[in-house]
Design a protein around this motif. Structure first.
Motif, mmCIF file in Angstrom:
data_model
loop_
_atom_site.group_PDB
_atom_site.id
_atom_site.type_symbol
_atom_site.label_atom_id
_atom_site.label_comp_id
_atom_site.label_asym_id
_atom_site.label_seq_id
_atom_site.Cartn_x
_atom_site.Cartn_y
_atom_site.Cartn_z
ATOM 1 N N HIS A 91 0.798 -1.230 0.000
ATOM 2 C CA HIS A 91 0.000 0.000 0.000
ATOM 3 C C HIS A 91 0.827 1.276 0.000
ATOM 4 N N VAL A 92 2.023 1.242 0.557
ATOM 5 C CA VAL A 92 2.860 2.443 0.582
ATOM 6 C C VAL A 92 3.808 2.480 -0.610
ATOM 7 N N TYR A 93 4.454 1.343 -0.902
ATOM 8 C CA TYR A 93 5.474 1.313 -1.947
ATOM 9 C C TYR A 93 4.993 0.704 -3.257
ATOM 10 N N GLY A 94 3.783 0.135 -3.285
ATOM 11 C CA GLY A 94 3.211 -0.371 -4.525
ATOM 12 C C GLY A 94 3.830 -1.653 -5.043
ATOM 13 N N VAL A 95 4.451 -2.439 -4.180
ATOM 14 C CA VAL A 95 5.055 -3.701 -4.615
ATOM 15 C C VAL A 95 3.937 -4.645 -5.050
ATOM 16 N N GLY A 96 4.058 -5.179 -6.247
ATOM 17 C CA GLY A 96 3.078 -6.123 -6.765
ATOM 18 C C GLY A 96 1.804 -5.465 -7.288
ATOM 19 N N VAL A 97 1.793 -4.144 -7.408
ATOM 20 C CA VAL A 97 0.611 -3.434 -7.884
ATOM 21 C C VAL A 97 0.890 -2.953 -9.301
ATOM 22 N N GLU A 98 0.075 -3.397 -10.244
ATOM 23 C CA GLU A 98 0.277 -2.986 -11.632
ATOM 24 C C GLU A 98 -0.264 -1.586 -11.844
ATOM 25 N N GLY A 99 0.388 -0.854 -12.749
ATOM 26 C CA GLY A 99 -0.095 0.462 -13.122
ATOM 27 C C GLY A 99 0.328 1.577 -12.193
ATOM 28 N N ARG A 100 1.096 1.287 -11.181
ATOM 29 C CA ARG A 100 1.570 2.345 -10.282
ATOM 30 C C ARG A 100 2.898 2.865 -10.806
ATOM 31 N N GLU A 101 3.017 4.161 -10.851
ATOM 32 C CA GLU A 101 4.242 4.766 -11.380
ATOM 33 C C GLU A 101 5.107 5.254 -10.265
#
Length: 101
Positions: A91-101
């Protein structure tokens, strides 16, 4: 408890592979991931000892806080910390989240 241990060890394989091949993100992510892995492996060891103690002499534990109960409490507390660290990575660093820049 046996099912949990088997599940944890099965989940450790893709988690370790993710850790090995993770390339992006902020610098603290790798440190958080290593800390989470160490906590999770510690919990696996605690629960393996816990299971061994419970199967060794399930009736001779006596009243009060026995060692297996204390190991269970420690395991749940450590899993709570590990879950929080995992949430930080996602949620903070976006690990494993697609589409986050």
């Amino acid at each position: 408890m046996v099912g949990g241990l088997v599940g944890a060890l099965c989940a450790a394989v893709p988690g370790f592979i993710d850790l090995l091949f993770y390339k992006g993100g902020a610098p603290p992510v790798r440190k958080i991931a290593l800390t989470q892995m160490a906590i999770n492996l510690t919990v696996v060891v605690l629960y393996a000892i816990n299971l061994w103690l419970r199967t060794r002499s399930p009736t001779s534990m006596g009243p009060g806080m026995s060692t297996p109960v204390l190991l269970s409490i420690a395991g749940v507390a450590l899993l709570s910390v590990s879950g929080w660290l995992g949430g930080q990575m996602v949620h903070v660093y976006g690990v494993g989240v697609e589409g986050r820049e």
